[in-house]
Design an enzyme around this catalytic site. Sequence first.
Site, PDB file in Angstrom:
ATOM      1  N   ARG A  98       0.864  -1.193   0.000  1.00  0.00           N
ATOM      2  CA  ARG A  98       0.000   0.000   0.000  1.00  0.00           C
ATOM      3  C   ARG A  98       0.888   1.226   0.000  1.00  0.00           C
ATOM      4  O   ARG A  98       1.706   1.399   0.897  1.00  0.00           O
ATOM      5  CB  ARG A  98      -0.913   0.000   1.227  1.00  0.00           C
ATOM      6  N   GLU A 116       5.075   6.916   2.360  1.00  0.00           N
ATOM      7  CA  GLU A 116       5.870   5.681   2.418  1.00  0.00           C
ATOM      8  C   GLU A 116       5.147   4.608   1.625  1.00  0.00           C
ATOM      9  O   GLU A 116       3.994   4.786   1.228  1.00  0.00           O
ATOM     10  CB  GLU A 116       6.018   5.189   3.870  1.00  0.00           C
ATOM     11  N   ASN A 164       4.139   0.523   2.133  1.00  0.00           N
ATOM     12  CA  ASN A 164       4.132  -0.598   3.080  1.00  0.00           C
ATOM     13  C   ASN A 164       4.147  -1.895   2.309  1.00  0.00           C
ATOM     14  O   ASN A 164       3.232  -2.167   1.534  1.00  0.00           O
ATOM     15  CB  ASN A 164       2.878  -0.527   3.940  1.00  0.00           C
ATOM     16  N   SER A 197      -2.592  -2.949   5.959  1.00  0.00           N
ATOM     17  CA  SER A 197      -3.894  -3.354   6.497  1.00  0.00           C
ATOM     18  C   SER A 197      -5.019  -2.389   6.126  1.00  0.00           C
ATOM     19  O   SER A 197      -4.821  -1.415   5.424  1.00  0.00           O
ATOM     20  CB  SER A 197      -3.788  -3.525   8.003  1.00  0.00           C
ATOM     21  N   LYS A 244      12.382   2.389   5.239  1.00  0.00           N
ATOM     22  CA  LYS A 244      12.497   3.826   4.973  1.00  0.00           C
ATOM     23  C   LYS A 244      13.845   4.150   4.326  1.00  0.00           C
ATOM     24  O   LYS A 244      13.944   5.057   3.516  1.00  0.00           O
ATOM     25  CB  LYS A 244      12.327   4.619   6.269  1.00  0.00           C
ATOM     26  N   LYS A 265      12.833   9.722  10.641  1.00  0.00           N
ATOM     27  CA  LYS A 265      12.193   8.403  10.624  1.00  0.00           C
ATOM     28  C   LYS A 265      13.169   7.255  10.868  1.00  0.00           C
ATOM     29  O   LYS A 265      14.135   7.098  10.115  1.00  0.00           O
ATOM     30  CB  LYS A 265      11.541   8.169   9.261  1.00  0.00           C
ATOM     31  N   GLU A 269       7.726   0.399  11.581  1.00  0.00           N
ATOM     32  CA  GLU A 269       6.400   0.423  10.963  1.00  0.00           C
ATOM     33  C   GLU A 269       5.326   0.520  12.032  1.00  0.00           C
ATOM     34  O   GLU A 269       5.591   0.279  13.206  1.00  0.00           O
ATOM     35  CB  GLU A 269       6.172  -0.872  10.164  1.00  0.00           C
ATOM     36  N   GLY A 270       4.130   0.837  11.577  1.00  0.00           N
ATOM     37  CA  GLY A 270       2.976   0.732  12.461  1.00  0.00           C
ATOM     38  C   GLY A 270       2.561   2.026  13.136  1.00  0.00           C
ATOM     39  O   GLY A 270       1.637   2.047  13.935  1.00  0.00           O
ATOM     40  N   ARG A 311      -7.380   7.591   5.254  1.00  0.00           N
ATOM     41  CA  ARG A 311      -7.342   7.696   6.716  1.00  0.00           C
ATOM     42  C   ARG A 311      -7.211   9.166   7.086  1.00  0.00           C
ATOM     43  O   ARG A 311      -6.480   9.906   6.418  1.00  0.00           O
ATOM     44  CB  ARG A 311      -6.146   6.917   7.276  1.00  0.00           C
TER      45      ARG A 311
HETATM   46  P1  ADP Z   1       4.757   3.985   9.538  1.00  0.00           P
HETATM   47  O1  ADP Z   1       5.446   2.928   8.762  1.00  0.00           O
HETATM   48  O2  ADP Z   1       5.019   3.910  10.994  1.00  0.00           O
HETATM   49  O3  ADP Z   1       3.300   4.095   9.203  1.00  0.00           O
HETATM   50  P2  ADP Z   1       4.991   6.533   8.141  1.00  0.00           P
HETATM   51  O4  ADP Z   1       6.123   6.935   7.286  1.00  0.00           O
HETATM   52  O5  ADP Z   1       3.732   6.204   7.440  1.00  0.00           O
HETATM   53  O6  ADP Z   1       5.482   5.343   9.084  1.00  0.00           O
HETATM   54  O7  ADP Z   1       4.719   7.679   9.194  1.00  0.00           O
HETATM   55  C1  ADP Z   1       3.689   7.578  10.135  1.00  0.00           C
HETATM   56  C2  ADP Z   1       2.789   8.805  10.047  1.00  0.00           C
HETATM   57  O8  ADP Z   1       3.556   9.994  10.230  1.00  0.00           O
HETATM   58  C3  ADP Z   1       2.084   8.992   8.711  1.00  0.00           C
HETATM   59  O9  ADP Z   1       0.882   8.259   8.670  1.00  0.00           O
HETATM   60  C4  ADP Z   1       1.887  10.488   8.669  1.00  0.00           C
HETATM   61  O10 ADP Z   1       0.732  10.859   9.404  1.00  0.00           O
HETATM   62  C5  ADP Z   1       3.099  11.025   9.397  1.00  0.00           C
HETATM   63  N1  ADP Z   1       4.166  11.353   8.429  1.00  0.00           N
HETATM   64  C6  ADP Z   1       5.112  10.523   7.971  1.00  0.00           C
HETATM   65  N2  ADP Z   1       5.923  11.123   7.085  1.00  0.00           N
HETATM   66  C7  ADP Z   1       5.475  12.380   6.981  1.00  0.00           C
HETATM   67  C8  ADP Z   1       5.895  13.529   6.229  1.00  0.00           C
HETATM   68  N3  ADP Z   1       6.956  13.483   5.412  1.00  0.00           N
HETATM   69  N4  ADP Z   1       5.196  14.678   6.378  1.00  0.00           N
HETATM   70  C9  ADP Z   1       4.136  14.749   7.206  1.00  0.00           C
HETATM   71  N5  ADP Z   1       3.692  13.712   7.949  1.00  0.00           N
HETATM   72  C10 ADP Z   1       4.346  12.544   7.842  1.00  0.00           C
HETATM   73 MG    MG Z   2       4.580   1.777   7.235  1.00  0.00          MG
HETATM   74 MG    MG Z   3       2.481   4.646   7.414  1.00  0.00          MG
END
Ligand code: ADP
Ligand code: MG
Ligand code: MG
Length: 474
Positions: free
Chosen positions: A125, A144, A146, A151, A305, A364, A368-369, A450
């Site tokens: 996703r 990102e 996944n 899910s 990442k 970052k 995950e999660g 979401r």
């Molecule tokens: P995970 O694998 O834990 O889901 P993400 O990269 O999706 O990691 O980051 C988790 C959350 O953080 C995202 O759902 C988003 O709300 C916020 N986020 C992540 N990267 C960014 C970004 N570059 N700018 C703004 N918000 C971000």
């Molecule tokens: Mg993720």
């Molecule tokens: Mg995410």
Amino acid sequence: MTALWDDILHNDQLIQYVAPIAVDAALLEGVLMRTKDDPNASDVVNYAPFTLLPSVVSSSLLEQAYSVQQDFNLLVDEVSQNTAFLESTLASTIKVDDFTAQLFKIYRQVLKEGVTQTVVLGINRSDYMFDQETNSTPALKQVEINTIAASFGGLTSRTTAVHRHVLNVLGKFTEASKLLTNNPSKGIAMGIAKAWELYGSDRAVVMFLVEETQRNIFDQRCVENELWKRNIRVIRRRFKDVFEKASLGNDKRLHIDGEEVAVVYYREGYVPKSYNKQNWEARLLLERSRAVKCPDIATQLAGTKKVQQELSQPGTLEKLLPNKPEAVARIRATFTGLYSLEMDEEGDKMVAMAIADPERFVLKPQREGGGNNLYGGELKQVLEKIKDSPERTSYILMDKIRPLPALNYLLRAHSPLKISECVSELGIFGVYVRQGKDLIMNKHAGHLLRTKAVEHADGGVAAGVAVLDTPYVI
Ligand code: ADP
Ligand code: MG
Ligand code: MG
């Protein structure tokens, strides 16, 4: 701020009236989760959190996200087959990050022994936010991708009907009829079914590898039940069960409880806390087996990442997808700034920049999660502490994406009804199947929207921050 539902959002009486109707619709449609207090029982369940109203998404951005999904499928598949790329990209990370190092150790071990799995199944996703300066047009920017346990494809398949009903009750019949149908669980199941078929053993089962704590079981059941409809048998097991009862037979065929397993679909295994010594052994056994792992260990690593950051470096996409300039351009258009924190001059420069202007970035780790990233003051503090240590290479730095907020109500069990300024994240599900060198299937399989209140920097429905939503496309 988008004002589409303003007449409704500011009418308290109407909100008080429609919110319980929305909740009942969610329960009726099966937008369900087990409770925190009783995460492994289905005798008391509740609705999964969701927005009262669908959020506005621009049709051109939705289309763009769909049209790049097959490219991302190809890219992930290429990365997963490119040992040299994974080795060099993750070299510094695995020196300092134990979790990624463990995964990498299994990856190397399986390669050394020889990969017996001939069918590859990817279910991913790709997540985006709509970056927007005030008064400018929004741009689709990838948060990102996944590649493991992506899910909510199940519950989101049922959320549209809830929002359609809410709009109908509010007298918005035309708007209700415009909501797009969306069924990722079906597309995901089609991928699993194809992999199962190519594995070529009628009696073999699909095994969902699940967590000890199974709050999100209904999301998984949506996919599972689609498989049963196709007369494919599904079993659910934990790492613990695999450790205690699984074995490899002839040609490294995977057996558990008297069944041969054709496909292992991981809905677990992406965070360090999933693993103890025995669970790592179980993971290794699964990876060594002939069964189709979704994802295999290489594809899980392709979703880190650090790999995402490396893909944004000039020339990398071109090398991985030679002769596909259009795919490269479509993919690159979704990237925002991603920066390595390697122990070199470039890394030093970025560390200094982030410390000087922490609000511009997200820091970052390889996790995950949801709930793992660092922002603002915390980002600054951590970077100041580790700026001269190789530990910094366990992180990447990313430009913060800034969507314009919109008002909505987030409906969550046991929480007061209150209006919130919200931002949304759009995910597109991708499914592909490869047999040897032949790509047999490469599709997008629907979307997930979401939405979270702006006061939360991080996201995630399972993390208790974001809620399920439906795009209202204009
Ligand atoms: P995970 O694998 O834990 O889901 P993400 O990269 O999706 O990691 O980051 C988790 C959350 O953080 C995202 O759902 C988003 O709300 C916020 N986020 C992540 N990267 C960014 C970004 N570059 N700018 C703004 N918000 C971000
Ligand atoms: Mg993720
Ligand atoms: Mg995410």
